[in-house]
Design a protein around this motif. Sequence first.
Motif, PDB file in Angstrom:
ATOM      1  N   SER A 307       7.662  46.494  44.966  1.00 23.99           N
ATOM      2  CA  SER A 307       8.386  47.591  45.615  1.00 23.99           C
ATOM      3  C   SER A 307       9.475  47.074  46.539  1.00 23.99           C
ATOM      4  O   SER A 307      10.609  47.576  46.527  1.00 23.99           O
ATOM      5  N   SER A 308       9.135  46.075  47.338  1.00 24.95           N
ATOM      6  CA  SER A 308      10.111  45.542  48.289  1.00 24.95           C
ATOM      7  C   SER A 308      11.304  44.918  47.577  1.00 24.95           C
ATOM      8  O   SER A 308      12.446  45.064  48.012  1.00 24.95           O
ATOM      9  N   LEU A 309      11.051  44.219  46.477  1.00 21.07           N
ATOM     10  CA  LEU A 309      12.153  43.597  45.733  1.00 21.07           C
ATOM     11  C   LEU A 309      13.073  44.661  45.142  1.00 21.07           C
ATOM     12  O   LEU A 309      14.301  44.493  45.137  1.00 21.07           O
ATOM     13  N   VAL A 310      12.491  45.759  44.646  1.00 22.96           N
ATOM     14  CA  VAL A 310      13.310  46.836  44.094  1.00 22.96           C
ATOM     15  C   VAL A 310      14.132  47.490  45.197  1.00 22.96           C
ATOM     16  O   VAL A 310      15.320  47.787  45.017  1.00 22.96           O
ATOM     17  N   VAL A 311      13.509  47.731  46.358  1.00 21.29           N
ATOM     18  CA  VAL A 311      14.239  48.311  47.495  1.00 21.29           C
ATOM     19  C   VAL A 311      15.382  47.392  47.911  1.00 21.29           C
ATOM     20  O   VAL A 311      16.513  47.842  48.152  1.00 21.29           O
ATOM     21  N   MET A 312      15.112  46.103  47.985  1.00 19.31           N
ATOM     22  CA  MET A 312      16.144  45.139  48.371  1.00 19.31           C
ATOM     23  C   MET A 312      17.304  45.132  47.386  1.00 19.31           C
ATOM     24  O   MET A 312      18.451  44.887  47.761  1.00 19.31           O
ATOM     25  N   ILE A 337      12.358  61.542  41.589  1.00 15.39           N
ATOM     26  CA  ILE A 337      11.692  60.362  41.020  1.00 15.39           C
ATOM     27  C   ILE A 337      10.354  60.136  41.724  1.00 15.39           C
ATOM     28  O   ILE A 337       9.327  59.836  41.090  1.00 15.39           O
ATOM     29  N   GLY A 338      10.349  60.302  43.047  1.00 22.39           N
ATOM     30  CA  GLY A 338       9.121  60.119  43.812  1.00 22.39           C
ATOM     31  C   GLY A 338       8.047  61.122  43.421  1.00 22.39           C
ATOM     32  O   GLY A 338       6.862  60.759  43.280  1.00 22.39           O
ATOM     33  N   ILE A 339       8.424  62.381  43.249  1.00 24.22           N
ATOM     34  CA  ILE A 339       7.451  63.417  42.876  1.00 24.22           C
ATOM     35  C   ILE A 339       6.811  63.091  41.528  1.00 24.22           C
ATOM     36  O   ILE A 339       5.590  63.166  41.359  1.00 24.22           O
ATOM     37  N   ILE A 340       7.652  62.730  40.544  1.00 24.62           N
ATOM     38  CA  ILE A 340       7.132  62.391  39.215  1.00 24.62           C
ATOM     39  C   ILE A 340       6.229  61.162  39.292  1.00 24.62           C
ATOM     40  O   ILE A 340       5.132  61.128  38.714  1.00 24.62           O
ATOM     41  N   ASN A 341       6.666  60.141  40.037  1.00 30.08           N
ATOM     42  CA  ASN A 341       5.927  58.888  40.125  1.00 30.08           C
ATOM     43  C   ASN A 341       4.570  59.071  40.810  1.00 30.08           C
ATOM     44  O   ASN A 341       3.531  58.619  40.304  1.00 30.08           O
ATOM     45  N   PHE A 342       4.550  59.761  41.949  1.00 25.55           N
ATOM     46  CA  PHE A 342       3.300  59.945  42.680  1.00 25.55           C
ATOM     47  C   PHE A 342       2.360  60.898  41.945  1.00 25.55           C
ATOM     48  O   PHE A 342       1.137  60.738  42.002  1.00 25.55           O
ATOM     49  N   SER A 343       2.921  61.893  41.261  1.00 25.04           N
ATOM     50  CA  SER A 343       2.079  62.794  40.460  1.00 25.04           C
ATOM     51  C   SER A 343       1.412  62.028  39.326  1.00 25.04           C
ATOM     52  O   SER A 343       0.198  62.180  39.069  1.00 25.04           O
ATOM     53  N   PHE A 344       2.191  61.187  38.647  1.00 23.27           N
ATOM     54  CA  PHE A 344       1.656  60.380  37.548  1.00 23.27           C
ATOM     55  C   PHE A 344       0.543  59.459  38.052  1.00 23.27           C
ATOM     56  O   PHE A 344      -0.521  59.342  37.431  1.00 23.27           O
ATOM     57  N   PHE A 345       0.759  58.837  39.194  1.00 22.06           N
ATOM     58  CA  PHE A 345      -0.232  57.897  39.714  1.00 22.06           C
ATOM     59  C   PHE A 345      -1.499  58.615  40.161  1.00 22.06           C
ATOM     60  O   PHE A 345      -2.616  58.116  39.943  1.00 22.06           O
ATOM     61  N   SER A 346      -1.357  59.785  40.786  1.00 22.91           N
ATOM     62  CA  SER A 346      -2.551  60.514  41.230  1.00 22.91           C
ATOM     63  C   SER A 346      -3.417  60.936  40.046  1.00 22.91           C
ATOM     64  O   SER A 346      -4.642  61.049  40.177  1.00 22.91           O
ATOM     65  N   SER A 364       8.077  53.351  42.938  1.00 18.88           N
ATOM     66  CA  SER A 364       8.022  53.614  44.379  1.00 18.88           C
ATOM     67  C   SER A 364       9.183  52.920  45.075  1.00 18.88           C
ATOM     68  O   SER A 364       9.794  53.464  46.001  1.00 18.88           O
ATOM     69  N   GLY A 365       9.500  51.715  44.626  1.00 16.51           N
ATOM     70  CA  GLY A 365      10.659  50.996  45.157  1.00 16.51           C
ATOM     71  C   GLY A 365      11.962  51.682  44.813  1.00 16.51           C
ATOM     72  O   GLY A 365      12.889  51.729  45.629  1.00 16.51           O
ATOM     73  N   VAL A 366      12.050  52.238  43.594  1.00 18.96           N
ATOM     74  CA  VAL A 366      13.247  52.988  43.188  1.00 18.96           C
ATOM     75  C   VAL A 366      13.437  54.200  44.105  1.00 18.96           C
ATOM     76  O   VAL A 366      14.550  54.468  44.585  1.00 18.96           O
ATOM     77  N   PHE A 367      12.356  54.930  44.337  1.00 23.49           N
ATOM     78  CA  PHE A 367      12.403  56.105  45.217  1.00 23.49           C
ATOM     79  C   PHE A 367      12.899  55.731  46.611  1.00 23.49           C
ATOM     80  O   PHE A 367      13.829  56.346  47.150  1.00 23.49           O
ATOM     81  N   THR A 368      12.310  54.702  47.198  1.00 21.68           N
ATOM     82  CA  THR A 368      12.686  54.300  48.556  1.00 21.68           C
ATOM     83  C   THR A 368      14.114  53.745  48.601  1.00 21.68           C
ATOM     84  O   THR A 368      14.886  54.063  49.499  1.00 21.68           O
ATOM     85  N   GLY A 369      14.453  52.923  47.617  1.00 20.91           N
ATOM     86  CA  GLY A 369      15.776  52.303  47.599  1.00 20.91           C
ATOM     87  C   GLY A 369      16.909  53.296  47.444  1.00 20.91           C
ATOM     88  O   GLY A 369      18.005  53.097  47.978  1.00 20.91           O
ATOM     89  N   LEU A 370      16.654  54.395  46.715  1.00 17.84           N
ATOM     90  CA  LEU A 370      17.687  55.418  46.525  1.00 17.84           C
ATOM     91  C   LEU A 370      17.753  56.409  47.678  1.00 17.84           C
ATOM     92  O   LEU A 370      18.771  57.085  47.853  1.00 17.84           O
ATOM     93  N   PHE A 371      16.686  56.494  48.467  1.00 28.81           N
ATOM     94  CA  PHE A 371      16.619  57.540  49.495  1.00 28.81           C
ATOM     95  C   PHE A 371      17.103  57.081  50.868  1.00 28.81           C
ATOM     96  O   PHE A 371      17.888  57.776  51.529  1.00 28.81           O
ATOM     97  N   ILE A 372      16.658  55.923  51.333  1.00 35.55           N
ATOM     98  CA  ILE A 372      16.812  55.569  52.751  1.00 35.55           C
ATOM     99  C   ILE A 372      18.272  55.452  53.170  1.00 35.55           C
ATOM    100  O   ILE A 372      18.714  56.096  54.135  1.00 35.55           O
ATOM    101  N   SER A 373      19.051  54.632  52.493  1.00 31.42           N
ATOM    102  CA  SER A 373      20.445  54.404  52.912  1.00 31.42           C
ATOM    103  C   SER A 373      21.286  55.675  52.876  1.00 31.42           C
ATOM    104  O   SER A 373      21.968  56.003  53.858  1.00 31.42           O
ATOM    105  N   PRO A 374      21.274  56.456  51.762  1.00 27.85           N
ATOM    106  CA  PRO A 374      22.043  57.700  51.754  1.00 27.85           C
ATOM    107  C   PRO A 374      21.566  58.695  52.824  1.00 27.85           C
ATOM    108  O   PRO A 374      22.383  59.395  53.437  1.00 27.85           O
TER     109      PRO A 374
END
Length: 479
Positions: A307-312, A337-346, A364-374
Amino acid sequence: MSKKAFALILLSSSLAMFMVKLDAYIVNISLPTIASNFATSRNMASLVLLSYLVASTATLLLFGMLGDRLGLKKIFILGFVLFTLGSLFCGLSPTISILILSRFIQGLGGSMLVANCMAIVGRFMPHEKVGSAYGILTTIAAIGVSLGAPLGGLISYYASWHWIFLINIPVGIVATWLSIKYIPGETKEKFSFRDFDFSGALLALLAFSTLILAFNSFDKRGPEAVIPYSSLALALILFGLFIYREKTAVNPILDISLFRIRPLTFALIASLCASSTSFGNSYMIPFYLEKDVGLTANWVGMLVLISSLVVMSLAPVSGKLSDKIHPIRFCTLAILIGIINFSFFSITIGFLSIWIAAVFLFFSGVFTGLFISPNNKMIMDMAASGKHGIVSATANTFSSMAAVFGVSVFQMIYSVTTGGDNATPTTARNIAGFTNAYICGVCFLVLALIFTRLSRNSLMKANDLQPFHRIQLHIWRLR
């Protein structure tokens, strides 16, 4: 200002973000060693974490306000000085009590840095480069988080736990010098501490401290079960008194009028909800991988690093693109993306598959990486001239509270499902605990999507997604 000066301002801000995020995690894995070294209890050693959390969360608004009133540069430099001195005191602490106090001092310095870090980028960097700069800061923060635990373990094992704090000193000295030399000074109006909102600062400190105590006590059982509810009730009362005080104070530490700007308020709430899911997952996933999947600690570390590598990788790209494409679009895409990912995992948690976990951590890294900076760019773009410090501090306060809230809620749901900390749950109940926690994460993300869309609609009414001139004019009219 030259390109070199801009680069060094960004470097100074990046060092601040790296140090603060690194030290938030570097001590975790060393706590057993620290407790053994001082021959103290596990609960006493946990105060080494809690003191830092209280100091760095409860004072963000205070130092954001002081940054606006006294100058961003002054508070930022003082933050580096306090953080570096606190690190020195931590490394040389002869007793656990002095270590806890030193961590509080370090947390105060970290609060000064974080409260004004984004503000300095938003204030002094060229507007067309702000999104890219926030992307770099997000990447640096992810690196700090990623290196914290493993670096703390390596240093404690091969050297001594003292060095997890002492390594900050040379970095702090260099960063202080860069800040003094390259961050521009600001001409500020005379500020009298006679008009300073001391009661507001005290109420904020007490309210946040009590709220943190409540969030960290929801797993209590027996007679102690009353602690979280009584603490939560007291925190709500203190927050009410704090808001009332801020409405009447001459120089409030929180500008209540900020929350009359609907797009900003909705964006902050969206950030709180999305970040709560992200932080809750960061806390829970290692336990799932060890307890249920059966991985050893080193393999858990390698998987979580995905996750961290994807966020980076993504954070700088999404930050740079948000200079050209409106950041709300990135936030919306990230949350979907986060909703689909967390739903799939649950749904698939019960399969206990390392491959499913790896795919989940990747997205999860994709979700965080696309969300935080914008999201950071969108919030800071709505700061009026002279208000970057308090908006930055408010945003970081929401982020800090999301960390506490996400971890506490995920843990509370897991604990209630499995029967409490003293219970020995079956595998089925254990999986049910994780499933329910991640379903809660999906609910948080749905709320984040709703508030992101509300923010978009409010912005369209304000100026049809153009720069925020009408919003800033509205701010000044409120004055």
